[in-house]
Design a protein around this motif. Structure first.
Motif, PDB file in Angstrom:
ATOM      1  N   ALA A  13       0.838  -1.202   0.000  1.00  0.00           N
ATOM      2  CA  ALA A  13       0.000   0.000   0.000  1.00  0.00           C
ATOM      3  C   ALA A  13       0.872   1.250   0.000  1.00  0.00           C
ATOM      4  N   THR A  14       0.404   2.297  -0.679  1.00  0.00           N
ATOM      5  CA  THR A  14       1.139   3.555  -0.689  1.00  0.00           C
ATOM      6  C   THR A  14       0.983   4.227   0.664  1.00  0.00           C
ATOM      7  N   PRO A  15       2.091   4.552   1.325  1.00  0.00           N
ATOM      8  CA  PRO A  15       1.994   5.178   2.645  1.00  0.00           C
ATOM      9  C   PRO A  15       1.462   6.606   2.544  1.00  0.00           C
ATOM     10  N   PRO A  16       0.819   7.079   3.590  1.00  0.00           N
ATOM     11  CA  PRO A  16       0.334   8.459   3.566  1.00  0.00           C
ATOM     12  C   PRO A  16       1.500   9.445   3.557  1.00  0.00           C
ATOM     13  N   THR A  17       1.266  10.586   2.966  1.00  0.00           N
ATOM     14  CA  THR A  17       2.273  11.620   2.863  1.00  0.00           C
ATOM     15  C   THR A  17       1.751  12.878   3.538  1.00  0.00           C
ATOM     16  N   ALA A  18       2.556  13.475   4.394  1.00  0.00           N
ATOM     17  CA  ALA A  18       2.190  14.747   5.020  1.00  0.00           C
ATOM     18  C   ALA A  18       2.797  15.868   4.186  1.00  0.00           C
ATOM     19  N   MET A  19       2.092  16.973   4.078  1.00  0.00           N
ATOM     20  CA  MET A  19       2.625  18.079   3.285  1.00  0.00           C
ATOM     21  C   MET A  19       2.168  19.417   3.822  1.00  0.00           C
ATOM     22  N   ARG A  20       3.020  20.425   3.605  1.00  0.00           N
ATOM     23  CA  ARG A  20       2.681  21.805   3.930  1.00  0.00           C
ATOM     24  C   ARG A  20       3.390  22.681   2.907  1.00  0.00           C
ATOM     25  N   VAL A  21       3.040  23.957   2.905  1.00  0.00           N
ATOM     26  CA  VAL A  21       3.657  24.904   1.977  1.00  0.00           C
ATOM     27  C   VAL A  21       4.191  26.085   2.778  1.00  0.00           C
ATOM     28  N   ILE A  22       5.455  26.396   2.565  1.00  0.00           N
ATOM     29  CA  ILE A  22       6.048  27.589   3.179  1.00  0.00           C
ATOM     30  C   ILE A  22       5.719  28.759   2.255  1.00  0.00           C
ATOM     31  N   VAL A  23       5.112  29.806   2.826  1.00  0.00           N
ATOM     32  CA  VAL A  23       4.694  30.981   2.054  1.00  0.00           C
ATOM     33  C   VAL A  23       5.531  32.167   2.491  1.00  0.00           C
ATOM     34  N   GLU A  24       6.268  32.767   1.538  1.00  0.00           N
ATOM     35  CA  GLU A  24       7.065  33.958   1.845  1.00  0.00           C
ATOM     36  C   GLU A  24       7.264  34.794   0.593  1.00  0.00           C
ATOM     37  N   PRO A  25       7.173  36.070   0.656  1.00  0.00           N
ATOM     38  CA  PRO A  25       6.869  36.883   1.830  1.00  0.00           C
ATOM     39  C   PRO A  25       5.404  36.714   2.230  1.00  0.00           C
ATOM     40  N   PRO A  26       5.067  37.064   3.476  1.00  0.00           N
ATOM     41  CA  PRO A  26       3.700  36.871   3.947  1.00  0.00           C
ATOM     42  C   PRO A  26       2.689  37.803   3.280  1.00  0.00           C
ATOM     43  N   ALA A  27       3.150  38.888   2.677  1.00  0.00           N
ATOM     44  CA  ALA A  27       2.279  39.813   1.934  1.00  0.00           C
ATOM     45  C   ALA A  27       3.015  40.249   0.681  1.00  0.00           C
ATOM     46  N   TYR A  28       2.262  40.510  -0.389  1.00  0.00           N
ATOM     47  CA  TYR A  28       2.878  40.824  -1.675  1.00  0.00           C
ATOM     48  C   TYR A  28       2.012  41.805  -2.455  1.00  0.00           C
ATOM     49  N   SER A  29       2.675  42.629  -3.243  1.00  0.00           N
ATOM     50  CA  SER A  29       2.035  43.518  -4.211  1.00  0.00           C
ATOM     51  C   SER A  29       2.905  43.526  -5.462  1.00  0.00           C
ATOM     52  N   VAL A  30       2.298  43.653  -6.633  1.00  0.00           N
ATOM     53  CA  VAL A  30       3.093  43.682  -7.862  1.00  0.00           C
ATOM     54  C   VAL A  30       4.025  44.886  -7.913  1.00  0.00           C
ATOM     55  N   THR A  31       3.814  45.861  -7.059  1.00  0.00           N
ATOM     56  CA  THR A  31       4.705  47.022  -7.036  1.00  0.00           C
ATOM     57  C   THR A  31       6.020  46.725  -6.311  1.00  0.00           C
ATOM     58  N   MET A  32       6.104  45.568  -5.628  1.00  0.00           N
ATOM     59  CA  MET A  32       7.345  45.194  -4.942  1.00  0.00           C
ATOM     60  C   MET A  32       8.349  44.713  -5.981  1.00  0.00           C
ATOM     61  N   SER A  33       9.532  45.263  -5.973  1.00  0.00           N
ATOM     62  CA  SER A  33      10.538  44.850  -6.947  1.00  0.00           C
ATOM     63  C   SER A  33      11.503  43.815  -6.383  1.00  0.00           C
ATOM     64  N   SER A  34      11.379  43.503  -5.092  1.00  0.00           N
ATOM     65  CA  SER A  34      12.334  42.603  -4.458  1.00  0.00           C
ATOM     66  C   SER A  34      11.987  41.124  -4.627  1.00  0.00           C
ATOM     67  N   THR A  35      10.836  40.798  -5.184  1.00  0.00           N
ATOM     68  CA  THR A  35      10.440  39.407  -5.349  1.00  0.00           C
ATOM     69  C   THR A  35       9.543  39.251  -6.570  1.00  0.00           C
ATOM     70  N   LEU A  36       9.515  38.050  -7.118  1.00  0.00           N
ATOM     71  CA  LEU A  36       8.666  37.775  -8.283  1.00  0.00           C
ATOM     72  C   LEU A  36       7.195  37.655  -7.921  1.00  0.00           C
ATOM     73  N   GLY A  37       6.927  37.340  -6.661  1.00  0.00           N
ATOM     74  CA  GLY A  37       5.552  37.124  -6.223  1.00  0.00           C
ATOM     75  C   GLY A  37       5.544  36.492  -4.851  1.00  0.00           C
ATOM     76  N   VAL A  38       4.436  35.860  -4.522  1.00  0.00           N
ATOM     77  CA  VAL A  38       4.334  35.126  -3.265  1.00  0.00           C
ATOM     78  C   VAL A  38       5.111  33.827  -3.459  1.00  0.00           C
ATOM     79  N   GLY A  39       6.161  33.636  -2.668  1.00  0.00           N
ATOM     80  CA  GLY A  39       6.964  32.422  -2.776  1.00  0.00           C
ATOM     81  C   GLY A  39       6.257  31.242  -2.136  1.00  0.00           C
ATOM     82  N   LEU A  40       6.224  30.123  -2.837  1.00  0.00           N
ATOM     83  CA  LEU A  40       5.550  28.911  -2.375  1.00  0.00           C
ATOM     84  C   LEU A  40       6.529  27.743  -2.454  1.00  0.00           C
ATOM     85  N   THR A  41       6.882  27.187  -1.317  1.00  0.00           N
ATOM     86  CA  THR A  41       7.822  26.070  -1.282  1.00  0.00           C
ATOM     87  C   THR A  41       7.130  24.868  -0.649  1.00  0.00           C
TER      88      THR A  41
END
Length: 136
Positions: A13-41
């Motif tokens: 049987a396939t074992p269960p997998t636990a998962m989560r997503v790290i979200v950074e930065p916690p807030a984003y606007s397209v006017t921010m030039s320091s990041t491409l968007g909301v980071g999702l890992t």
């Protein structure tokens, strides 16, 4: 013999997998030039040696990634499949969801390389003035 059969089925049987997503930065606007968007890992826990992929979908905006070797920006649209690593979500400020300030639903499914669903995580981004952030 019956005990051996039960053990064999449990081992296959396939074992269960636990998962989560790290979200950074916690807030984003397209006017921010320091990041491409909301980071999702994605971070998942599965047995050693088990390889997985991540199927991402968003009901608005688009996913982006940056090639480390060339800094080239890759636009994946609203759906993409990755092997892991950081992905970004962003939006066009003229898009209907941005103009109407509608919440954005993002889901990520952890799959085996054969396409079997192992885990799923759903995220909701909500507007806070000009910024969009992860809803709690």
């Amino acid at each position: 013999m019956r005990i051996g059969l039960v053990f064999l089925l449990a081992a296959c049987a396939t074992p269960p997998t636990a998962m989560r997503v790290i979200v950074e930065p916690p807030a984003y606007s397209v006017t921010m030039s320091s990041t491409l968007g909301v980071g999702l890992t994605p971070v998942s826990e599965q047995p050693p040696g088990m390889k997985v992929r991540y199927r991402w979908t968003a009901d608005a905006g688009y996913f982006l990634a940056q090639k480390e070797s060339t800094a080239e920006i890759l636009d994946f649209g609203r759906e993409t499949v990755t092997q892991g690593g950081k992905l970004f979500w962003s939006y066009d400020s003229n898009e209907k969801a941005a103009i109407e300030r509608a919440p954005v639903a993002i889901s990520v499914v952890t799959e085996s390389l054969k396409g079997k669903t192992l885990a799923r995580t759903d995220l909701r981004l909500e507007w806070d003035g000009p910024m969009i952030r992860l809803a709690h």
